[in-house]
Motif scaffolding. Structure first.
Motif, PDB file in Angstrom:
ATOM      1  N   LYS A  41     -71.074  37.348 -82.093  1.00  0.00           N
ATOM      2  CA  LYS A  41     -70.160  36.404 -81.465  1.00  0.00           C
ATOM      3  C   LYS A  41     -70.304  35.033 -82.118  1.00  0.00           C
ATOM      4  N   ARG A  42     -69.221  34.251 -82.061  1.00  0.00           N
ATOM      5  CA  ARG A  42     -69.285  32.889 -82.575  1.00  0.00           C
ATOM      6  C   ARG A  42     -70.227  32.080 -81.671  1.00  0.00           C
ATOM      7  N   GLU A  43     -71.102  31.281 -82.294  1.00  0.00           N
ATOM      8  CA  GLU A  43     -72.063  30.508 -81.527  1.00  0.00           C
ATOM      9  C   GLU A  43     -72.075  29.056 -81.985  1.00  0.00           C
ATOM     10  N   GLY A  44     -72.426  28.184 -81.042  1.00  0.00           N
ATOM     11  CA  GLY A  44     -72.524  26.776 -81.356  1.00  0.00           C
ATOM     12  C   GLY A  44     -73.786  26.471 -82.138  1.00  0.00           C
ATOM     13  N   VAL A  45     -73.660  25.599 -83.133  1.00  0.00           N
ATOM     14  CA  VAL A  45     -74.787  25.197 -83.963  1.00  0.00           C
ATOM     15  C   VAL A  45     -75.176  23.756 -83.670  1.00  0.00           C
ATOM     16  N   ALA A  46     -74.191  22.863 -83.716  1.00  0.00           N
ATOM     17  CA  ALA A  46     -74.452  21.444 -83.498  1.00  0.00           C
ATOM     18  C   ALA A  46     -73.162  20.772 -83.056  1.00  0.00           C
ATOM     19  N   ALA A  47     -73.302  19.711 -82.284  1.00  0.00           N
ATOM     20  CA  ALA A  47     -72.134  18.980 -81.804  1.00  0.00           C
ATOM     21  C   ALA A  47     -72.444  17.492 -81.771  1.00  0.00           C
ATOM     22  N   ILE A  48     -71.378  16.690 -81.850  1.00  0.00           N
ATOM     23  CA  ILE A  48     -71.522  15.241 -81.805  1.00  0.00           C
ATOM     24  C   ILE A  48     -70.357  14.669 -81.019  1.00  0.00           C
ATOM     25  N   ASP A  49     -70.639  13.664 -80.171  1.00  0.00           N
ATOM     26  CA  ASP A  49     -69.550  13.091 -79.394  1.00  0.00           C
ATOM     27  C   ASP A  49     -69.246  11.672 -79.891  1.00  0.00           C
ATOM     28  N   SER A  50     -68.369  10.992 -79.185  1.00  0.00           N
ATOM     29  CA  SER A  50     -67.827   9.724 -79.674  1.00  0.00           C
ATOM     30  C   SER A  50     -68.868   8.610 -79.788  1.00  0.00           C
ATOM     31  N   VAL A  60     -81.732  25.976 -84.615  1.00  0.00           N
ATOM     32  CA  VAL A  60     -81.582  25.105 -85.781  1.00  0.00           C
ATOM     33  C   VAL A  60     -82.222  23.730 -85.584  1.00  0.00           C
ATOM     34  N   LYS A  61     -82.757  23.470 -84.409  1.00  0.00           N
ATOM     35  CA  LYS A  61     -83.372  22.162 -84.149  1.00  0.00           C
ATOM     36  C   LYS A  61     -84.478  21.882 -85.154  1.00  0.00           C
ATOM     37  N   GLY A  62     -84.469  20.674 -85.687  1.00  0.00           N
ATOM     38  CA  GLY A  62     -85.470  20.291 -86.666  1.00  0.00           C
ATOM     39  C   GLY A  62     -85.119  20.678 -88.091  1.00  0.00           C
ATOM     40  N   ARG A  63     -84.084  21.510 -88.261  1.00  0.00           N
ATOM     41  CA  ARG A  63     -83.680  21.946 -89.612  1.00  0.00           C
ATOM     42  C   ARG A  63     -82.277  21.444 -89.972  1.00  0.00           C
ATOM     43  N   PHE A  64     -81.381  21.398 -89.006  1.00  0.00           N
ATOM     44  CA  PHE A  64     -79.992  21.001 -89.247  1.00  0.00           C
ATOM     45  C   PHE A  64     -79.729  19.625 -88.645  1.00  0.00           C
ATOM     46  N   THR A  65     -78.857  18.862 -89.296  1.00  0.00           N
ATOM     47  CA  THR A  65     -78.459  17.556 -88.794  1.00  0.00           C
ATOM     48  C   THR A  65     -76.948  17.412 -88.887  1.00  0.00           C
ATOM     49  N   ILE A  66     -76.317  17.066 -87.774  1.00  0.00           N
ATOM     50  CA  ILE A  66     -74.881  16.822 -87.749  1.00  0.00           C
ATOM     51  C   ILE A  66     -74.646  15.324 -87.829  1.00  0.00           C
ATOM     52  N   SER A  67     -73.622  14.926 -88.575  1.00  0.00           N
ATOM     53  CA  SER A  67     -73.265  13.517 -88.666  1.00  0.00           C
ATOM     54  C   SER A  67     -71.769  13.413 -88.920  1.00  0.00           C
ATOM     55  N   LYS A  68     -71.253  12.207 -88.714  1.00  0.00           N
ATOM     56  CA  LYS A  68     -69.810  11.990 -88.840  1.00  0.00           C
ATOM     57  C   LYS A  68     -69.560  10.644 -89.491  1.00  0.00           C
ATOM     58  N   ASP A  69     -68.690  10.631 -90.475  1.00  0.00           N
ATOM     59  CA  ASP A  69     -68.293   9.402 -91.146  1.00  0.00           C
ATOM     60  C   ASP A  69     -66.818   9.167 -90.842  1.00  0.00           C
ATOM     61  N   TYR A  76     -70.203  16.249 -91.159  1.00  0.00           N
ATOM     62  CA  TYR A  76     -71.180  16.892 -92.026  1.00  0.00           C
ATOM     63  C   TYR A  76     -72.155  17.749 -91.222  1.00  0.00           C
ATOM     64  N   LEU A  77     -72.716  18.725 -91.913  1.00  0.00           N
ATOM     65  CA  LEU A  77     -73.844  19.475 -91.371  1.00  0.00           C
ATOM     66  C   LEU A  77     -74.846  19.647 -92.506  1.00  0.00           C
ATOM     67  N   GLN A  78     -75.934  18.918 -92.434  1.00  0.00           N
ATOM     68  CA  GLN A  78     -77.024  19.059 -93.397  1.00  0.00           C
ATOM     69  C   GLN A  78     -77.933  20.174 -92.912  1.00  0.00           C
ATOM     70  N   MET A  79     -78.102  21.184 -93.752  1.00  0.00           N
ATOM     71  CA  MET A  79     -78.897  22.347 -93.386  1.00  0.00           C
ATOM     72  C   MET A  79     -80.079  22.465 -94.331  1.00  0.00           C
ATOM     73  N   ASN A  80     -81.261  22.294 -93.787  1.00  0.00           N
ATOM     74  CA  ASN A  80     -82.498  22.397 -94.564  1.00  0.00           C
ATOM     75  C   ASN A  80     -83.295  23.625 -94.141  1.00  0.00           C
ATOM     76  N   SER A  81     -84.234  24.012 -94.986  1.00  0.00           N
ATOM     77  CA  SER A  81     -85.108  25.151 -94.683  1.00  0.00           C
ATOM     78  C   SER A  81     -84.302  26.358 -94.204  1.00  0.00           C
ATOM     79  N   LEU A  82     -83.289  26.698 -94.955  1.00  0.00           N
ATOM     80  CA  LEU A  82     -82.406  27.791 -94.543  1.00  0.00           C
ATOM     81  C   LEU A  82     -83.138  29.120 -94.508  1.00  0.00           C
ATOM     82  N   LYS A  83     -82.722  29.948 -93.552  1.00  0.00           N
ATOM     83  CA  LYS A  83     -83.315  31.258 -93.348  1.00  0.00           C
ATOM     84  C   LYS A  83     -82.231  32.332 -93.502  1.00  0.00           C
TER      85      LYS A  83
END
Length: 120
Positions: A41-50, A60-69, A76-83
């Motif tokens: 199923k589709r699952e949430g990874v990261a979200a950002i509000d206003s 993904v906590k501690g490995r992924f970072t969401i940001s918005k420009d 953006y979604l920066q994904m580190n230490s991918l598994k």
């Protein structure tokens, strides 16, 4: 109508990094990244509000970072230490307001997705 276009996916080895981008045509207060692996199923990874508040799936906590420009109309979604278990199609989504940013059903606007494959 909001248009969303993802990019940045690819094939990497475990432990490597990728940065996904999502260009949007019109800003919405709530934006998120989701993924759907084969047979899952589709699952949430990261979200950002206003106001910049972020939320992450436990996996993904501690490995992924969401940001918005907003100046670049890009999420953006920066994904580190991918598994290998991060292998999936990744989608960005947007809407004016959501109750839970990690719930796919909350969003009305979706991109087409970008594939991420992580090999061991």
């Amino acid at each position: 109508q909001v248009q969303l276009v993802e990019s940045g996916g690819g094939s990497v080895q475990a432990g490597e990094s990728l940065r996904l981008s999502c260009v949007f045509s019109d800003s919405r207060d709530c934006m998120g990244w989701f993924r759907q692996g084969p047979g899952k199923k589709r699952e949430g990874v990261a979200a950002i509000d206003s106001d910049g508040t972020t939320s992450y799936a436990d996996s993904v906590k501690g490995r992924f970072t969401i940001s918005k420009d907003n100046a670049k109309n890009t999420l953006y979604l920066q994904m580190n230490s991918l598994k290998p278990e991060d292998t999936a199609m990744y989608y960005c989504a947007a809407d004016l307001w959501v109750d839970d940013g990690l719930v796919p059903a909350e969003y009305n606007y979706w991109g087409q997705g970008t594939q991420v494959t992580v090999s061991s």
